[in-house]
Design an enzyme around this catalytic site. Structure first.
Site, PDB file in Angstrom:
ATOM      1  N   ILE A   1       0.813  -1.184   0.041  1.00  0.00           N
ATOM      2  CA  ILE A   1       0.077  -0.037  -0.035  1.00  0.00           C
ATOM      3  C   ILE A   1       1.074   1.129  -0.135  1.00  0.00           C
ATOM      4  O   ILE A   1       0.688   2.302  -0.537  1.00  0.00           O
ATOM      5  CB  ILE A   1      -0.966   0.293   1.191  1.00  0.00           C
ATOM      6  CG1 ILE A   1      -2.137   1.116   1.023  1.00  0.00           C
ATOM      7  CG2 ILE A   1      -0.269   0.202   2.784  1.00  0.00           C
ATOM      8  CD1 ILE A   1      -2.910   0.870  -0.278  1.00  0.00           C
TER       9      ILE A   1
ATOM     10  N   SER B   1      11.636   0.835   7.630  1.00  0.00           N
ATOM     11  CA  SER B   1      10.826  -0.533   7.288  1.00  0.00           C
ATOM     12  C   SER B   1      12.229  -1.640   7.376  1.00  0.00           C
ATOM     13  O   SER B   1      13.483  -1.311   7.225  1.00  0.00           O
ATOM     14  CB  SER B   1      10.794  -0.468   5.891  1.00  0.00           C
ATOM     15  OG  SER B   1      10.377  -1.712   5.315  1.00  0.00           O
ATOM     16  N   ARG B   2      11.664  -2.696   7.884  1.00  0.00           N
ATOM     17  CA  ARG B   2      12.624  -3.813   8.132  1.00  0.00           C
ATOM     18  C   ARG B   2      13.233  -4.494   6.810  1.00  0.00           C
ATOM     19  O   ARG B   2      14.288  -5.223   6.817  1.00  0.00           O
ATOM     20  CB  ARG B   2      12.073  -4.933   8.984  1.00  0.00           C
ATOM     21  CG  ARG B   2      11.777  -4.567  10.418  1.00  0.00           C
ATOM     22  CD  ARG B   2      11.121  -5.659  11.299  1.00  0.00           C
ATOM     23  NE  ARG B   2       9.950  -5.825  10.638  1.00  0.00           N
ATOM     24  CZ  ARG B   2       9.011  -6.905  11.041  1.00  0.00           C
ATOM     25  NH1 ARG B   2       9.284  -7.635  12.265  1.00  0.00           N
ATOM     26  NH2 ARG B   2       7.958  -6.855  10.581  1.00  0.00           N
TER      27      ARG B   2
ATOM     28  N   LYS C   1      -5.527   2.848   7.199  1.00  0.00           N
ATOM     29  CA  LYS C   1      -6.639   2.310   7.981  1.00  0.00           C
ATOM     30  C   LYS C   1      -6.470   0.449   7.945  1.00  0.00           C
ATOM     31  O   LYS C   1      -5.798  -0.028   7.070  1.00  0.00           O
ATOM     32  CB  LYS C   1      -8.070   2.293   6.854  1.00  0.00           C
ATOM     33  CG  LYS C   1      -7.858   1.793   5.522  1.00  0.00           C
ATOM     34  CD  LYS C   1      -8.505   0.414   5.186  1.00  0.00           C
ATOM     35  CE  LYS C   1      -7.779  -0.257   4.041  1.00  0.00           C
ATOM     36  NZ  LYS C   1      -8.167  -1.637   3.942  1.00  0.00           N
TER      37      LYS C   1
ATOM     38  N   ASP D   1     -10.684  -6.111   6.117  1.00  0.00           N
ATOM     39  CA  ASP D   1      -9.748  -5.223   5.672  1.00  0.00           C
ATOM     40  C   ASP D   1     -10.183  -4.354   4.375  1.00  0.00           C
ATOM     41  O   ASP D   1     -10.234  -3.292   4.521  1.00  0.00           O
ATOM     42  CB  ASP D   1      -8.266  -5.853   5.595  1.00  0.00           C
ATOM     43  CG  ASP D   1      -7.455  -4.942   4.817  1.00  0.00           C
ATOM     44  OD1 ASP D   1      -6.625  -4.310   5.912  1.00  0.00           O
ATOM     45  OD2 ASP D   1      -6.940  -4.973   3.818  1.00  0.00           O
TER      46      ASP D   1
END
Length: 306
Positions: free
Chosen positions: A13, A35-36, A89, A167
């Protein structure tokens, strides 16, 4: 003033929607990524928000694109550090988490935004205008898509707090909560795969405060043509929002259609909130999902295999 924004969680996303929206809006500058597993060429990269906050990178806001189960802790870190926060969201794993973030943001004097992107679909505002003054007789929501296409390999979605079919279904509820009068859940059936903690399919029955029935069918195993439709029968004719709210039909005739401007709309609203020193924290779509988990009858479905 340029808003220096960091993205936390660089998944599908973020790449598909947030990065293009930031690039398109001159009021924003991508300052960092936390971010990993991934980064953006030419942009400072950190493994998590704590590492970013400990660095000398200057930024004003964060867009949290992590799974909802871990979002509260990260959001509190950002708020406590005086950063404005955009919540993908759903805004949290629980209603209580979001209420805590709302209070924390108010106390710190920073902006907090819950992002219901489907409300910015191009036909939603015209639908609100058309429905004004009309009596709603019934509503049918059909929100059916293929999880293997839209959420490949995202195992978090099947875990507790991952919402499963809600979702995408919460997108439909985010539209319904702005175009319909208040409505309340009467019953729900949740189909939960035997190897998962969240439903793959759901049927919901609501009723508006004026007595109109609202039915919703959510399906995460839809193949072929995908369905993102809301059909509203009124005393003045039938309105249909299709393609996730990007097309408006009145009595079968296309009345409005436009380009995908959902995430640019979100970022425009975020910039305006920051400039005004305000927040927008709406949990009504999440509340309906919580009601479904509270009231819904659970039916065991076959195991889900990616």
């Amino acid at each position: 003033m340029t808003i220096r924004i960091a993205i936390v969680g660089l998944g599908k996303i973020a790449r598909d929607q947030h990065l293009p929206a930031i690039e398109k809006d001159a009021r924003f500058e991508l300052a960092a990524v936390a971010s990993r597993s991934a980064g953006v060429d030419g942009v400072p990269h950190f493994t998590d928000l704590a590492e970013l906050l400990a660095s000398d990178v200057q930024f004003d806001a964060v867009a949290l694109c992590t799974p909802p189960q871990v979002r509260h802790t990260i959001a509190r870190q950002a708020i406590d550090a005086g950063k404005h926060v955009m919540l993908e969201k759903p805004p949290g794993a629980t209603l209580s988490e979001v209420e805590d973030l709302k209070a924390a943001a108010a106390a710190k004097g920073v902006t907090l935004q819950t992002t219901w992107h489907s409300r910015y679909a191009t036909a939603v505002a015209p639908a609100q205008t058309w429905l004004s003054g009309k009596t709603i007789k019934s509503v049918q929501i059909n929100w059916k898509e293929d999880v293997r296409v839209w959420h490949p390999g995202q195992t978090w979605i099947w875990q507790a707090g991952g919402l499963g079919v809600f979702d995408p279904g919460i997108n439909a509820l985010s539209i319904a909560t702005v175009v319909l009068p208040a409505f309340f859940l009467e019953k729900a059936t949740l189909h939960v795969p035997e190897n998962c903690q969240s439903p793959v399919e759901a049927q919901l029955t609501f009723r508006t405060v004026t007595g109109a029935p609202v039915k919703a069918d959510f399906d995460f195993l839809q193949t072929g043509e995908q369905s993102w439709d809301i059909i509203i029968d009124t005393d003045g004719g039938e309105l249909k929002l299709s393609h996730g709210g990007s097309r408006l039909w009145v009595d079968g005739v296309l009345a409005h259609e436009g380009p995908d401007e959902e995430y640019p709309g979100l970022y425009d609203a975020f910039a305006r909130l920051i400039a005004a020193g305000g927040s927008d924290v709406d949990v009504s779509p999440l509340r309906h999902v919580a009601d479904a988990f509270l009231l819904g009858e659970r039916v065991t479905a076959p195991a889900f295999v990616e």
